[in-house]
Motif scaffolding. Structure first.
Motif, mmCIF file in Angstrom:
data_model
loop_
_atom_site.group_PDB
_atom_site.id
_atom_site.type_symbol
_atom_site.label_atom_id
_atom_site.label_comp_id
_atom_site.label_asym_id
_atom_site.label_seq_id
_atom_site.Cartn_x
_atom_site.Cartn_y
_atom_site.Cartn_z
ATOM 1 N N GLU A 19 29.177 36.186 45.928
ATOM 2 C CA GLU A 19 28.857 37.726 46.263
ATOM 3 C C GLU A 19 29.530 38.361 48.008
ATOM 4 O O GLU A 19 29.347 39.547 47.746
ATOM 5 N N ILE A 20 30.532 37.418 48.611
ATOM 6 C CA ILE A 20 30.926 38.516 49.813
ATOM 7 C C ILE A 20 32.185 39.121 49.101
ATOM 8 O O ILE A 20 32.745 39.948 49.603
ATOM 9 N N CYS A 21 32.541 38.867 48.018
ATOM 10 C CA CYS A 21 34.099 38.888 47.432
ATOM 11 C C CYS A 21 34.392 39.973 46.299
ATOM 12 O O CYS A 21 35.289 40.403 45.917
ATOM 13 N N SER A 22 33.128 40.371 45.677
ATOM 14 C CA SER A 22 33.015 40.475 44.384
ATOM 15 C C SER A 22 34.345 41.193 43.523
ATOM 16 O O SER A 22 35.429 41.454 43.496
ATOM 17 N N PRO A 23 34.063 39.955 42.984
ATOM 18 C CA PRO A 23 35.567 39.760 41.880
ATOM 19 C C PRO A 23 35.132 40.192 40.902
ATOM 20 O O PRO A 23 34.122 40.043 40.142
ATOM 21 N N LYS A 24 36.028 40.874 40.212
ATOM 22 C CA LYS A 24 36.400 41.413 38.876
ATOM 23 C C LYS A 24 37.856 40.075 38.136
ATOM 24 O O LYS A 24 38.585 39.724 38.855
ATOM 25 N N LYS A 25 37.697 40.661 36.697
ATOM 26 C CA LYS A 25 38.201 39.735 35.703
ATOM 27 C C LYS A 25 39.741 40.396 36.400
ATOM 28 O O LYS A 25 40.165 41.351 36.334
ATOM 29 N N GLY A 26 41.035 39.714 36.369
ATOM 30 C CA GLY A 26 42.385 39.621 36.447
ATOM 31 C C GLY A 26 42.395 40.119 37.625
ATOM 32 O O GLY A 26 43.869 40.519 38.420
ATOM 33 N N GLU A 27 42.242 40.079 39.243
ATOM 34 C CA GLU A 27 42.586 40.177 40.387
ATOM 35 C C GLU A 27 43.355 39.333 40.703
ATOM 36 O O GLU A 27 42.649 37.701 40.472
ATOM 37 N N THR A 28 43.725 39.533 41.669
ATOM 38 C CA THR A 28 43.968 38.176 42.694
ATOM 39 C C THR A 28 43.870 37.527 43.947
ATOM 40 O O THR A 28 43.266 38.892 44.487
ATOM 41 N N VAL A 29 43.744 36.432 43.814
ATOM 42 C CA VAL A 29 43.195 35.361 45.143
ATOM 43 C C VAL A 29 44.004 34.813 45.297
ATOM 44 O O VAL A 29 45.045 33.499 44.788
ATOM 45 N N PHE A 30 44.150 34.481 47.095
ATOM 46 C CA PHE A 30 44.741 33.339 47.796
ATOM 47 C C PHE A 30 43.440 33.813 48.871
ATOM 48 O O PHE A 30 42.672 33.576 49.506
ATOM 49 N N ILE A 31 43.726 31.793 48.486
ATOM 50 C CA ILE A 31 42.588 31.211 49.418
ATOM 51 C C ILE A 31 43.992 30.193 50.586
ATOM 52 O O ILE A 31 44.276 29.415 49.605
#
Lengths: 347, 347
Positions: free
Chosen positions: B151-163
């Motif tokens: 809900e907050i990150c609005s993610p899409k396939k193929g995007e880069t994610v750092f945690i």
């Protein structure tokens, strides 16, 4: 017959480090033929009004990976700087523009420009407003205020709204939009004259001179005893740090600019970011050009308010291209009262 | 026949200043009758698992206007601290709960609790998972990861994610959710063991030990040569400052926590906030309890993945209430590997 005339220009000497100074810009005199090349699809315009905007200070610096995210094209040392201008068409090789038309769009800072008009908007003279408005209330600052307030801030009637640099090109409109929506609106600015303008002319509920407040946190608590729902951020740094402490839960911060921080060697310290989590705030950067598709809707919205006298727009017009450098760098010292415009020519 | 038994408790000595220490908490022994008062609508539970969560460190400090926006109720000196627990019902004066039921919800840190069960959830034993999961993957951390990511990150396939804090209770799930969506996922953690866990067990594409990186900015540039679309923020401070420089335009930062900053006398300096405007970033704080209405949907989503073995959950279980203080304050030194849980009793 071709006529060659003088064409004064404002040139960037070299990439600027620190806050832009008048001496970073140079007035030079070149010449221009008052005719466009057939087949060029270009138009030749005489520039009447040039817009002075804070983002131009960023474009005077050497691009870096952060700042270059904002704009594709930075100013080039030895070349004229550029910005939004209102111009009159002198000659055209584009069938959609004719001699005598008025247009607004990006132009170099000079008396005459030859431009590819794909990014230029023709001005409808039936709309009875000063031509200079297309650098402000009817141009990018207007769209910035509109998109920033209505789309980024998610405002609701009765909410409390704080605006920094509130008498500037964008802030003065955001404040008036917020009042039209039934919000409680407070602005900060850097002089008594600006504070008076906010309250007496622009209808803000309250305002303060941040330079005369010993403690910004106290000033905000005085103006917002129950906290701030919406902060329209134009300045950044210490102001933001104090605002964070005074935001309400679920508040929104739209980041239109952080003018106090662009040209510092060492930026202000912001300590209070964990508040974003504690109060579940949303903080969002935006730029008007991301909303350019809303432009027709924006005009539909704003023109009736202008016509009915329900919106005021304060301009600070400086005359003469040679006074452009002082007007532009004055922005970073808060010298302007209202939207800063350079009048190159009246017609 | 009423039976009175010993009831060990973990008490907050006094409001904590700085980072919580074991000595800020005290184990005391009181007694409890193993029966609820008729007419009280309460239930008496035996606590099996207690959840150790970073927000509890905030509740150990004296409430201030910023931190008190997060929770209504802070811990009270001289009283037990509280948190999410999994418990077995011993006696009940509420018709919806029976002796022998298992429940999860807020309880004091003690062996037995008498609670008003309006905020307790009955555990469905047909769901074949460890009971401790209701402090983690099937409890608040699970909902936090779910709401925060989807809900907050609005993610899409193929995007880069750092945690950041990527092997923690929430981070390890966000990383797996992002992989399931087809994102490129990198995590940071504070030891080689955690980094190995991220890559070898949890399926992260890459990970680094922030304590061994000379320069976080370089580490991020190595892992994300084209930049970061989504940053799931758990730590704050210097990490956030480096991440801002590496975000892509229109990136999103969901602020789940800023654990590195809660207990500092002087918080880290964040210099790079103007990047929020340059890159038009959205940065948003959130808390799981704002999404409690999504809980049924969350369970529907996550249970099949658990059943099919497509999600792993790493727990760090410490036994014995008397070891609770060390387990809790260990969170702030990153001692835990995976979700930190205190096992008070097995049944």
């Amino acid at each position: 017959m071709e006529t060659t005339v003088r064409n004064k220009q404002v040139i960037l000497k070299d990439y600027v480090k620190g806050s832009p100074k008048e001496s970073d810009l140079l007035i030079v005199s070149s010449t221009v033929e008052l005719k466009v090349k057939p087949g060029s699809s270009a138009i030749l315009v005489k520039n009447l009004y040039l817009s002075c905007d804070p983002y131009m200070g960023i474009l005077m610096g050497e691009p870096n990976p952060s700042t270059s995210a904002l704009m594709d094209v930075f100013f080039v040392p030895g070349k004229p700087i550029a910005g939004i201008g209102v111009s009159r068409v002198i000659d055209s090789d584009d069938p959609t523009f004719s001699k005598g038309d008025f247009v607004w769009g990006t132009v170099d800072w000079e008396e005459y420009s030859i431009i590819n008009p794909t990014g230029s908007f023709k001005i409808d003279l039936n709309i009875n407003v000063p031509l200079s408005y297309y650098t402000g209330i009817l141009g990018m600052p207007g769209l910035t205020a509109y998109a920033g307030f209505y789309e980024i801030c998610s405002p609701k009637k009765g909410e409390t709204v704080f605006i920094s640099a509130a008498s500037g090109a964008v802030g003065q409109l955001v404040g008036q939009f917020a009042k039209l929506m039934g919000c409680y609106v407070v602005g900060s600015a850097g002089s008594k004259e600006k504070v008076d303008l906010l309250v007496q002319k622009l209808g803000f509920d309250d305002a303060f001179n941040y330079k005369e407040e010993h403690d910004t946190d106290s000033a905000l608590k005085r103006c917002f005893p129950k906290g701030i729902d919406i902060y329209f951020e134009n300045v950044g740094g210490k102001m933001l740090d104090a605002v964070l402490l005074n935001m309400k839960t679920y508040g929104r911060i739209s980041v239109c600019g952080m003018i106090s921080q662009y040209h510092l060697e060492t930026r202000d310290i912001v300590h209070n970011l964990p508040v974003i989590m504690f109060k579940r705030l949303r903080m969002q950067g935006f730029a008007s050009f991301d909303f350019i598709d809303r432009f027709p809707k924006f005009l539909e919205f704003i023109l009736p308010y202008i016509k009915d006298g329900k919106l005021t727009y304060v301009e600070d017009i400086v005359e003469g291209l040679e006074n452009g450098p002082a007007a532009l760098v004055g922005l970073f010292r808060g010298q302007n009262i209202g939207k800063q415009i350079l009048e190159v020519s009246r017609e």
